[in-house]
Scaffold this motif. Structure first.
Motif, PDB file in Angstrom:
ATOM      1  N   GLU A   1      72.932  23.089 -15.579  1.00 18.69           N
ATOM      2  CA  GLU A   1      73.231  23.806 -14.344  1.00 18.69           C
ATOM      3  C   GLU A   1      72.150  24.741 -14.218  1.00 18.69           C
ATOM      4  O   GLU A   1      71.784  24.956 -12.942  1.00 18.69           O
ATOM      5  CB  GLU A   1      74.651  24.504 -14.537  1.00 18.69           C
ATOM      6  CG  GLU A   1      75.314  25.020 -13.249  1.00 18.69           C
ATOM      7  CD  GLU A   1      75.675  24.178 -12.340  1.00 18.69           C
ATOM      8  OE1 GLU A   1      75.045  24.128 -11.146  1.00 18.69           O
ATOM      9  OE2 GLU A   1      76.617  23.225 -12.754  1.00 18.69           O
ATOM     10  N   PHE A   2      71.656  25.394 -14.988  1.00 22.31           N
ATOM     11  CA  PHE A   2      70.568  26.586 -14.892  1.00 22.31           C
ATOM     12  C   PHE A   2      69.302  25.578 -14.185  1.00 22.31           C
ATOM     13  O   PHE A   2      68.736  25.971 -13.357  1.00 22.31           O
ATOM     14  CB  PHE A   2      70.140  27.082 -16.222  1.00 22.31           C
ATOM     15  CG  PHE A   2      71.125  27.976 -16.538  1.00 22.31           C
ATOM     16  CD1 PHE A   2      71.512  29.226 -15.884  1.00 22.31           C
ATOM     17  CD2 PHE A   2      71.559  27.985 -17.924  1.00 22.31           C
ATOM     18  CE1 PHE A   2      72.236  30.339 -16.293  1.00 22.31           C
ATOM     19  CE2 PHE A   2      72.253  29.343 -18.319  1.00 22.31           C
ATOM     20  CZ  PHE A   2      72.802  30.294 -17.678  1.00 22.31           C
ATOM     21  N   THR A   3      69.070  24.601 -14.649  1.00 23.17           N
ATOM     22  CA  THR A   3      67.845  23.727 -14.347  1.00 23.17           C
ATOM     23  C   THR A   3      67.896  23.493 -12.880  1.00 23.17           C
ATOM     24  O   THR A   3      67.193  23.271 -12.201  1.00 23.17           O
ATOM     25  CB  THR A   3      67.783  22.358 -15.205  1.00 23.17           C
ATOM     26  OG1 THR A   3      67.587  22.739 -16.615  1.00 23.17           O
ATOM     27  CG2 THR A   3      66.557  21.614 -14.800  1.00 23.17           C
ATOM     28  N   ALA A   4      69.117  22.818 -12.588  1.00 29.57           N
ATOM     29  CA  ALA A   4      69.422  22.647 -11.078  1.00 29.57           C
ATOM     30  C   ALA A   4      69.368  23.488 -10.140  1.00 29.57           C
ATOM     31  O   ALA A   4      69.138  23.629  -8.951  1.00 29.57           O
ATOM     32  CB  ALA A   4      70.901  21.926 -10.925  1.00 29.57           C
ATOM     33  N   LEU A   5      69.450  25.053 -10.678  1.00 27.90           N
ATOM     34  CA  LEU A   5      69.672  26.036  -9.811  1.00 27.90           C
ATOM     35  C   LEU A   5      68.079  27.026  -9.715  1.00 27.90           C
ATOM     36  O   LEU A   5      68.044  27.689  -8.783  1.00 27.90           O
ATOM     37  CB  LEU A   5      70.577  27.041 -10.494  1.00 27.90           C
ATOM     38  CG  LEU A   5      72.053  26.750  -9.950  1.00 27.90           C
ATOM     39  CD1 LEU A   5      72.795  27.701 -10.804  1.00 27.90           C
ATOM     40  CD2 LEU A   5      72.316  26.884  -8.695  1.00 27.90           C
ATOM     41  N   CYS A   6      67.200  26.354 -10.403  1.00 29.14           N
ATOM     42  CA  CYS A   6      65.796  27.076 -10.589  1.00 29.14           C
ATOM     43  C   CYS A   6      65.266  27.140  -9.258  1.00 29.14           C
ATOM     44  O   CYS A   6      64.551  27.952  -9.031  1.00 29.14           O
ATOM     45  CB  CYS A   6      64.726  26.225 -11.607  1.00 29.14           C
ATOM     46  SG  CYS A   6      65.397  26.813 -13.424  1.00 29.14           S
TER      47      CYS A   6
ATOM     48  N   GLU B   1      57.860  30.824 -21.574  1.00 32.25           N
ATOM     49  CA  GLU B   1      57.487  29.989 -20.303  1.00 32.25           C
ATOM     50  C   GLU B   1      58.547  30.039 -19.315  1.00 32.25           C
ATOM     51  O   GLU B   1      57.963  30.226 -17.934  1.00 32.25           O
ATOM     52  CB  GLU B   1      57.230  28.411 -20.708  1.00 32.25           C
ATOM     53  CG  GLU B   1      56.031  28.130 -21.690  1.00 32.25           C
ATOM     54  CD  GLU B   1      54.867  28.909 -21.325  1.00 32.25           C
ATOM     55  OE1 GLU B   1      54.184  28.935 -19.899  1.00 32.25           O
ATOM     56  OE2 GLU B   1      54.166  29.644 -22.150  1.00 32.25           O
ATOM     57  N   TYR B   2      59.789  29.720 -19.622  1.00 29.55           N
ATOM     58  CA  TYR B   2      60.834  29.993 -18.859  1.00 29.55           C
ATOM     59  C   TYR B   2      60.764  31.506 -17.736  1.00 29.55           C
ATOM     60  O   TYR B   2      60.889  31.593 -16.875  1.00 29.55           O
ATOM     61  CB  TYR B   2      62.049  29.707 -19.252  1.00 29.55           C
ATOM     62  CG  TYR B   2      62.555  28.221 -19.333  1.00 29.55           C
ATOM     63  CD1 TYR B   2      62.249  27.307 -18.059  1.00 29.55           C
ATOM     64  CD2 TYR B   2      63.014  27.666 -20.509  1.00 29.55           C
ATOM     65  CE1 TYR B   2      62.440  25.986 -18.525  1.00 29.55           C
ATOM     66  CE2 TYR B   2      63.256  26.432 -20.658  1.00 29.55           C
ATOM     67  CZ  TYR B   2      62.988  25.461 -19.682  1.00 29.55           C
ATOM     68  OH  TYR B   2      63.155  24.173 -19.904  1.00 29.55           O
ATOM     69  N   LEU B   3      60.419  32.473 -18.903  1.00 26.26           N
ATOM     70  CA  LEU B   3      60.499  33.922 -18.491  1.00 26.26           C
ATOM     71  C   LEU B   3      59.316  34.146 -17.533  1.00 26.26           C
ATOM     72  O   LEU B   3      59.229  34.911 -16.665  1.00 26.26           O
ATOM     73  CB  LEU B   3      60.688  34.755 -19.551  1.00 26.26           C
ATOM     74  CG  LEU B   3      61.986  34.815 -20.094  1.00 26.26           C
ATOM     75  CD1 LEU B   3      62.258  35.623 -21.354  1.00 26.26           C
ATOM     76  CD2 LEU B   3      62.901  35.607 -19.216  1.00 26.26           C
ATOM     77  N   ARG B   4      58.163  33.436 -17.857  1.00 25.15           N
ATOM     78  CA  ARG B   4      56.941  33.658 -17.005  1.00 25.15           C
ATOM     79  C   ARG B   4      57.326  33.204 -15.444  1.00 25.15           C
ATOM     80  O   ARG B   4      56.895  33.754 -14.549  1.00 25.15           O
ATOM     81  CB  ARG B   4      55.757  32.684 -17.404  1.00 25.15           C
ATOM     82  CG  ARG B   4      55.190  33.128 -18.776  1.00 25.15           C
ATOM     83  CD  ARG B   4      53.905  32.396 -19.007  1.00 25.15           C
ATOM     84  NE  ARG B   4      53.423  32.568 -20.493  1.00 25.15           N
ATOM     85  CZ  ARG B   4      53.166  33.660 -21.003  1.00 25.15           C
ATOM     86  NH1 ARG B   4      53.048  34.819 -20.200  1.00 25.15           N
ATOM     87  NH2 ARG B   4      52.944  33.850 -22.305  1.00 25.15           N
ATOM     88  N   GLN B   5      58.098  32.171 -15.530  1.00 26.53           N
ATOM     89  CA  GLN B   5      58.609  31.848 -13.906  1.00 26.53           C
ATOM     90  C   GLN B   5      59.420  32.583 -13.536  1.00 26.53           C
ATOM     91  O   GLN B   5      59.235  33.150 -12.289  1.00 26.53           O
ATOM     92  CB  GLN B   5      59.420  30.366 -14.022  1.00 26.53           C
ATOM     93  CG  GLN B   5      58.407  29.019 -14.630  1.00 26.53           C
ATOM     94  CD  GLN B   5      57.256  28.991 -13.539  1.00 26.53           C
ATOM     95  OE1 GLN B   5      57.374  29.005 -12.310  1.00 26.53           O
ATOM     96  NE2 GLN B   5      55.941  29.019 -14.201  1.00 26.53           N
TER      97      GLN B   5
ATOM     98  N   ARG C   1      66.067  32.769 -16.357  1.00 27.79           N
ATOM     99  CA  ARG C   1      66.619  33.709 -17.388  1.00 27.79           C
ATOM    100  C   ARG C   1      67.606  33.155 -18.312  1.00 27.79           C
ATOM    101  O   ARG C   1      67.469  33.089 -19.654  1.00 27.79           O
ATOM    102  CB  ARG C   1      67.159  35.112 -16.787  1.00 27.79           C
ATOM    103  CG  ARG C   1      66.133  36.018 -16.310  1.00 27.79           C
ATOM    104  CD  ARG C   1      66.638  37.074 -15.883  1.00 27.79           C
ATOM    105  NE  ARG C   1      67.183  37.969 -16.818  1.00 27.79           N
ATOM    106  CZ  ARG C   1      68.390  38.556 -16.583  1.00 27.79           C
ATOM    107  NH1 ARG C   1      69.068  38.686 -15.548  1.00 27.79           N
ATOM    108  NH2 ARG C   1      68.880  39.415 -17.680  1.00 27.79           N
ATOM    109  N   GLY C   2      68.294  32.146 -17.572  1.00 26.78           N
ATOM    110  CA  GLY C   2      69.422  31.526 -18.392  1.00 26.78           C
ATOM    111  C   GLY C   2      68.928  30.558 -19.110  1.00 26.78           C
ATOM    112  O   GLY C   2      69.175  30.274 -20.346  1.00 26.78           O
ATOM    113  N   LEU C   3      67.786  29.777 -18.856  1.00 30.02           N
ATOM    114  CA  LEU C   3      67.449  28.734 -19.523  1.00 30.02           C
ATOM    115  C   LEU C   3      66.596  29.298 -20.594  1.00 30.02           C
ATOM    116  O   LEU C   3      66.648  28.781 -21.766  1.00 30.02           O
ATOM    117  CB  LEU C   3      66.260  27.814 -18.776  1.00 30.02           C
ATOM    118  CG  LEU C   3      66.682  27.036 -17.945  1.00 30.02           C
ATOM    119  CD1 LEU C   3      65.537  26.560 -16.663  1.00 30.02           C
ATOM    120  CD2 LEU C   3      67.513  25.921 -18.383  1.00 30.02           C
TER     121      LEU C   3
END
Length: 595
Positions: free
Chosen positions: A31-36, A64-68, A47-49
């Motif tokens: 779900e987090f991936t779909a919402l990015c 890396e996710y938080l860099r985004q 942040r969720g990922l």
């Protein structure tokens, strides 16, 4: 299309966080991936990922996710706070600093933000900025105990022990009926080498918070370190009265009284060691103490219990990484070459006071320190951790991107002198003394013998040697620090010993007679000749007090604390024979290192 995917993005985001908090990480991840890519909640989706990765122990993708998330929402404090937290957990505290700076700039009136910033700076040993951040936090939330305790620990980490003690006294004044403040204060005093003061603080805590077993346990350990056997036993039993099956207290009293342990105490300990439902750390801790209690009368029963204890410890810490040890020794040998030593020769401090007693644990280092420290012109500091810390910090100090010891190639006279000054400041901070010799007996400093020789060209280096079978059997029955996982398997012990000897032969080839060898068996066979050789090695005049070292009232903080309070005896020589039928894996692993 399912109901979740047709919901509003914010509702889907909340649902994803709910899934994660319920432990359903894979649905949350999807779900987090779909919402990015959603413009309104993309930062929170990243942040969720990152949070999912955090829960899985996957710190690199979390970063890396938080860099985004930071790219999408550079002005959101919580995004930078998350990034700082993950970078700190990833052992990248320097990289975390700009993110924490951004947090406090965005939330200047948030005491939590300043608290976390102060902790980060304290971890980096940046005293004055850390102090300013904590004071700002306390100005916003005065007398908040969690901030005060973190502040005190940061001050200690930065070396300002006087200020740390003052903060702990504030904690005690605010919460005189809680044990935490007394324990924190005593730990600072202990780390400074002020053992009598630490004992007095625990005694004060035991009076003010008499139902806190931690106070009685701390008091017992300090009494033991200071040579008060009867007082230590009474305090261990006070702790057990309050917490009857406390593994630490049970191990403590069994290790202290050994063959005097009453059947009820032995039965209580055995029940813990043999209960597979108990956590492995409980079974290990109690098992080491129970083995000592049994050893006086039944060495086979003792070794069988030590087998259980070490098996539990292996379950707790995992297998020993032999490849990592081989790599460390290989890298150290490759770094310390004659040409590197020639380049840096004589560039360190010419202070002759440091004396480094090193070798395998249980090789006689405590006995050697006690003999030297009995001299009126010498002082024993016990096992100091600071050489390892200095070695870890050197690459950063000299601006090298290499790790230690490869960074040795970038070391210069200025950095070498600064490292020596750092070490000497530790001695001064722990106990200012006019002594002409200062003894550090951390055995595993053998890894850093080359650095010692460069930092202190006039220092004395004493290598303690002993029959490897006696060394390894003694280690196997001791409750060593968790990171010393080589201690928990007889084969690993033999392997570690062989690698240790490989490195020591390298050092001996480089430094020759600068290394004074003290063989335990020779020392106990002729104590006066051995003691005179040690005092001669440290370049002091002979003093008869060195033969009466056992009469010294100085604190001893190692498992040998009671042995070195007795005259030299030879009963520990060839002790391995008591357990000969158990140690075939050790003898095989030692190979030709057995004399």
């Amino acid at each position: 299309m399912n109901a979740t995917s047709s919901a509003a993005p914010q509702d889907r985001l909340q649902h994803a966080f709910a899934e994660m908090n319920a432990g359903r990480l894979e649905p949350a991840r999807r779900e987090f991936t779909a919402l990015c890519s959603d413009p309104d909640c993309g930062a929170d989706a990243y942040r969720g990922l990152a949070a999912v990765c955090w829960r899985l122990g996957q710190l690199k993708p979390a970063v890396e996710y938080l860099r985004q998330a930071v790219l999408i929402a550079p002005d959101r404090a919580e995004v930078h706070a998350d990034m700082a937290l993950v970078l700190m957990a990833s052992r990248q505290p320097v990289a975390a600093v700009p993110h924490m700076e951004r947090v406090v700039s965005l939330r200047p009136t948030d005491p939590d933000a300043w608290h976390n910033y102060g902790k980060l700076l304290g971890d980096l040993r940046q005293l004055q900025p850390a102090r300013a951040a904590f004071e700002r936090s306390l100005a916003l939330a005065p007398d908040r105990v969690p901030t005060l305790t973190t502040y005190a620990r940061a001050l200690s980490n930065c070396g300002d022990d006087d200020a740390a003690e003052a903060i702990w006294e504030r904690v005690i004044a605010l919460q005189p009926k809680r044990f935490d403040g007394y324990q924190g204060l005593a730990e600072v005093q202990f780390a400074r080498g002020h053992l009598q003061r630490a004992r007095d603080t625990y005694a004060r805590g035991a009076v003010e918070v008499p139902d806190a077993p931690e106070m009685h346990m701390g008091l017992a350990q300090l009494k033991e370190d200071l040579g008060d056997r009867d007082g230590a036993e009474a305090s261990f039993r006070d702790a057990l009265r309050l917490r009857p099956d406390w593994p630490m207290a049970l191990e403590g009293v069994l290790t202290l009284i050994r063959g005097r342990a009453e059947p009820e105490l032995l039965a209580r300990a055995r029940a813990i060691v043999e209960d597979p439902r108990r956590p492995p750390q409980d079974r290990a801790n109690v098992g080491f103490g129970l083995g000592k209690a049994l050893d006086a009368n039944d060495p086979d029963a003792a070794f069988a219990v030590w087998e259980l204890a070490n098996r539990a410890r292996r379950a707790q810490v995992g297998p020993y990484d032999r490849d990592r040890l081989v790599s460390r020794v290989d890298r150290t040998i490759a770094a310390y070459t004659p040409s590197q030593l020639a380049r840096l020769e004589g560039r360190g401090s010419l202070d002759p006071r440091p004396v480094f007693v090193l070798g395998m644990p249980r090789s006689g280092t405590s006995l050697v320190e006690q003999i030297i420290a009995a001299h009126p012109q010498a002082h024993g500091y016990g096992e100091l951790p600071d050489l390892s810390r200095i070695a870890r910090e050197l690459p950063r100090r000299i601006g090298s991107i290499q790790r230690w010891p490869e960074a040795l190639g970038a070391l210069d006279a200025t950095a070498l002198q600064a490292a020596a000054d750092d070490y000497l400041a530790v001695l001064q901070r722990r106990e200012a003394t006019p002594s002409l010799r200062c003894v550090d007996k951390a055995p595993l400093n053998f890894f850093h013998l080359g650095l010692i020789a460069l930092m202190f060209p006039q220092a004395t280096i004493i290598w303690c040697r002993r029959d490897p079978r006696d060394i390894c059997v003694s280690i196997y029955g001791e409750n060593f620090a968790l990171e010393q996982s080589f201690a928990n398997d007889l084969g690993d012990l033999g392997f570690f010993y062989r690698e240790y000897m490989r490195l020591m032969r390298h050092w001996r080839g480089l430094f020759g007679t600068r290394i004074h060898e003290c063989v335990y068996e020779d020392l106990v066979a002729d104590p006066e000749a051995g003691a005179r050789a040690l005092i001669d090695a440290v370049r002091l005049p002979w003093d008869e007090a060195c033969l009466n070292f056992h009469a010294s009232e100085r604190a001893v903080l190692t498992p040998s604390r009671w042995q070195v309070r007795q005259p030299i005896y030879s009963k520990a020589v060839s002790r391995w024979r008591r357990y000969e039928r158990w140690i075939a894996p050790l003898v095989e692993a030692l190979g030709d290192e057995v004399r």
